[in-house]
Enzyme design. Structure first.
Site, PDB file in Angstrom:
ATOM      1  N   GLY A 213       0.497  -1.116  -0.162  1.00 21.28           N
ATOM      2  CA  GLY A 213      -0.150  -0.269  -0.232  1.00 21.28           C
ATOM      3  C   GLY A 213       0.850   1.172   0.092  1.00 21.28           C
TER       4      GLY A 213
ATOM      5  N   GLN B 243       2.554   9.923   0.746  1.00 21.16           N
ATOM      6  CA  GLN B 243       4.242   9.073   1.220  1.00 21.16           C
ATOM      7  C   GLN B 243       5.086  10.135   0.038  1.00 21.16           C
ATOM      8  OE1 GLN B 243       2.012   5.519   1.829  1.00 21.16           O
ATOM      9  NE2 GLN B 243       4.217   5.255   3.467  1.00 21.16           N
TER      10      GLN B 243
ATOM     11  N   CYS C 201       5.879  -0.118   7.198  1.00 19.32           N
ATOM     12  CA  CYS C 201       5.556   1.327   6.012  1.00 19.32           C
ATOM     13  C   CYS C 201       6.833   1.390   5.735  1.00 19.32           C
ATOM     14  CB  CYS C 201       4.825   2.385   6.607  1.00 19.32           C
ATOM     15  SG  CYS C 201       4.524   3.438   5.890  1.00 19.32           S
ATOM     16  N   LEU C 202       6.289   1.362   3.859  1.00 16.12           N
ATOM     17  CA  LEU C 202       7.266   1.619   3.060  1.00 16.12           C
ATOM     18  C   LEU C 202       8.300   3.198   3.145  1.00 16.12           C
ATOM     19  CD1 LEU C 202       5.476   1.480  -0.112  1.00 16.12           C
ATOM     20  CD2 LEU C 202       7.591   0.193   0.538  1.00 16.12           C
TER      21      LEU C 202
ATOM     22  N   HIS D 148      -4.815   1.619   7.935  1.00 17.47           N
ATOM     23  CA  HIS D 148      -3.111   2.541   7.341  1.00 17.47           C
ATOM     24  C   HIS D 148      -2.929   3.698   6.387  1.00 17.47           C
ATOM     25  CE1 HIS D 148       1.419   1.530   8.097  1.00 17.47           C
ATOM     26  NE2 HIS D 148       1.259   2.346   6.783  1.00 17.47           N
ATOM     27  N   GLU D 149      -3.191   3.222   5.008  1.00 18.28           N
ATOM     28  CA  GLU D 149      -2.992   4.273   4.320  1.00 18.28           C
ATOM     29  C   GLU D 149      -3.916   5.700   4.424  1.00 18.28           C
ATOM     30  OE1 GLU D 149      -0.595   4.053   2.586  1.00 18.28           O
ATOM     31  OE2 GLU D 149      -0.566   1.828   2.912  1.00 18.28           O
TER      32      GLU D 149
ATOM     33  N   HIS E   5      -2.307   7.401   6.988  1.00 20.31           N
ATOM     34  CA  HIS E   5      -1.120   8.736   5.531  1.00 20.31           C
ATOM     35  C   HIS E   5      -2.333  10.167   5.395  1.00 20.31           C
ATOM     36  CE1 HIS E   5       2.588   6.567   6.110  1.00 20.31           C
ATOM     37  NE2 HIS E   5       1.871   5.549   5.333  1.00 20.31           N
TER      38      HIS E   5
HETATM   39  C1  QAP Z   1       1.149  -1.121   5.176  1.00 29.12           C
HETATM   40  O1  QAP Z   1       3.128  -0.927   4.256  1.00 29.12           O
HETATM   41  C2  QAP Z   1       1.420  -2.071   5.868  1.00 29.12           C
HETATM   42  O2  QAP Z   1       9.376  -1.902   5.842  1.00 29.12           O
HETATM   43  C3  QAP Z   1       2.190  -1.178   4.110  1.00 29.12           C
HETATM   44  O3  QAP Z   1      12.114  -2.674   4.459  1.00 29.12           O
HETATM   45  C4  QAP Z   1       1.927  -2.576   6.366  1.00 29.12           C
HETATM   46  O4  QAP Z   1       3.622  -1.826   2.151  1.00 29.12           O
HETATM   47  C5  QAP Z   1      -0.561  -2.751   6.035  1.00 29.12           C
HETATM   48  C6  QAP Z   1       7.366  -2.545   3.113  1.00 29.12           C
HETATM   49  C7  QAP Z   1       1.030  -4.120   6.899  1.00 29.12           C
HETATM   50  C8  QAP Z   1      -1.142  -3.200   6.602  1.00 29.12           C
HETATM   51  C9  QAP Z   1      -0.208  -4.523   7.098  1.00 29.12           C
HETATM   52  C10 QAP Z   1       8.593  -2.038   4.827  1.00 29.12           C
HETATM   53  C11 QAP Z   1       8.697  -3.161   2.548  1.00 29.12           C
HETATM   54  C12 QAP Z   1       6.440  -2.536   2.943  1.00 29.12           C
HETATM   55  C13 QAP Z   1       9.958  -1.809   5.292  1.00 29.12           C
HETATM   56  C14 QAP Z   1       3.813  -1.496   2.784  1.00 29.12           C
HETATM   57  C15 QAP Z   1      10.393  -2.836   3.923  1.00 29.12           C
HETATM   58  C16 QAP Z   1       9.598  -3.042   2.790  1.00 29.12           C
HETATM   59  C17 QAP Z   1       5.376  -2.164   3.900  1.00 29.12           C
HETATM   60 CO    CO Z   2       2.934   3.504   5.764  1.00 27.21          CO
END
Ligand code: QAP
Ligand code: CO
Length: 178
Positions: free
Chosen positions: A46, A51, A91-92, A133-134, A137
């Site tokens: 996401g 972001q 989170c990215l 989560h989004e 943001h």
């Molecule tokens: C939000 O998160 C989310 O640390 C989206 O090194 C997360 O895409 C919603 C990511 C969990 C629900 C559950 C994070 C990629 C990606 C990192 C992401 C990384 C590489 C996170």
């Molecule tokens: Co995020």
């Protein structure tokens, strides 16, 4: 198509609030295409426009294993929430850190698709957590805001240190008409 620069915590630009979108035009399509490309390249599930330093109410998501089921949500609103759960999130914008957050497992969400059609859906599980989560943001909120100040400050310090070392290449900002 272009890869966008993802902002990293504790960048204050992540505290910007997204503005409601009114124009469902080619510019919006280009932004969402670039956001999807950026999300896929970063191996995320996401990404919210805030972001990538675009303060508008636009989210892209793909929770599929195959990475070919993109969902674009414009102006999303959660109408109903049920069944609290604890979910370990990343989170990215907070690379390398994962923490447990309280969310809802079942939500009812209304949003516009990329054409401007209004969609209403019941959503559950990972997709429901991702949408919560989004949307945070879009309101300038991050998952680290739910954890202790001590943990949050440690994360900020570690990310600053990693970024200062130059291990994450910086990208050029791409201009859009917003
Ligand atoms: C939000 O998160 C989310 O640390 C989206 O090194 C997360 O895409 C919603 C990511 C969990 C629900 C559950 C994070 C990629 C990606 C990192 C992401 C990384 C590489 C996170
Ligand atoms: Co995020």
């Amino acid at each position: 198509m272009a890869l966008l620069n993802i902002l990293h915590y504790p960048d204050n630009k992540l505290r910007q609030k997204g503005e409601k979108i009114h124009a469902f035009d080619d510019n919006l399509k280009k932004i969402s295409d670039d956001m999807l490309e950026t999300m896929y390249a970063a191996k995320g599930i996401g990404l919210a426009a805030v972001q990538v330093n675009l303060p508008i109410r636009l989210i892209v998501i793909d929770i599929s294993e195959s990475r070919n089921e993109p969902i674009i949500l414009v102006n999303p609103i959660i109408n109903d929430r049920k069944e609290k759960i604890i979910f370990e999130e990343g989170c990215l914008s907070v690379p390398g850190f994962y923490e447990k957050v309280e969310r809802y497992n079942d939500i009812n969400v209304t949003y516009n698709d990329i054409e401007g059609n209004t969609i209403n859906k019941d959503v559950e599980g990972l997709l429901a957590v991702c949408i919560q989560h989004e949307i945070d943001h879009l309101d300038g909120k991050l998952f680290v805001d739910y954890i202790s100040n001590l943990k949050r400050d440690r994360i900020a310090k570690k990310i600053k240190k990693t970024l200062a070392s130059g291990s994450v290449p910086a990208r050029k900002d791409v201009p859009y008409n917003i």
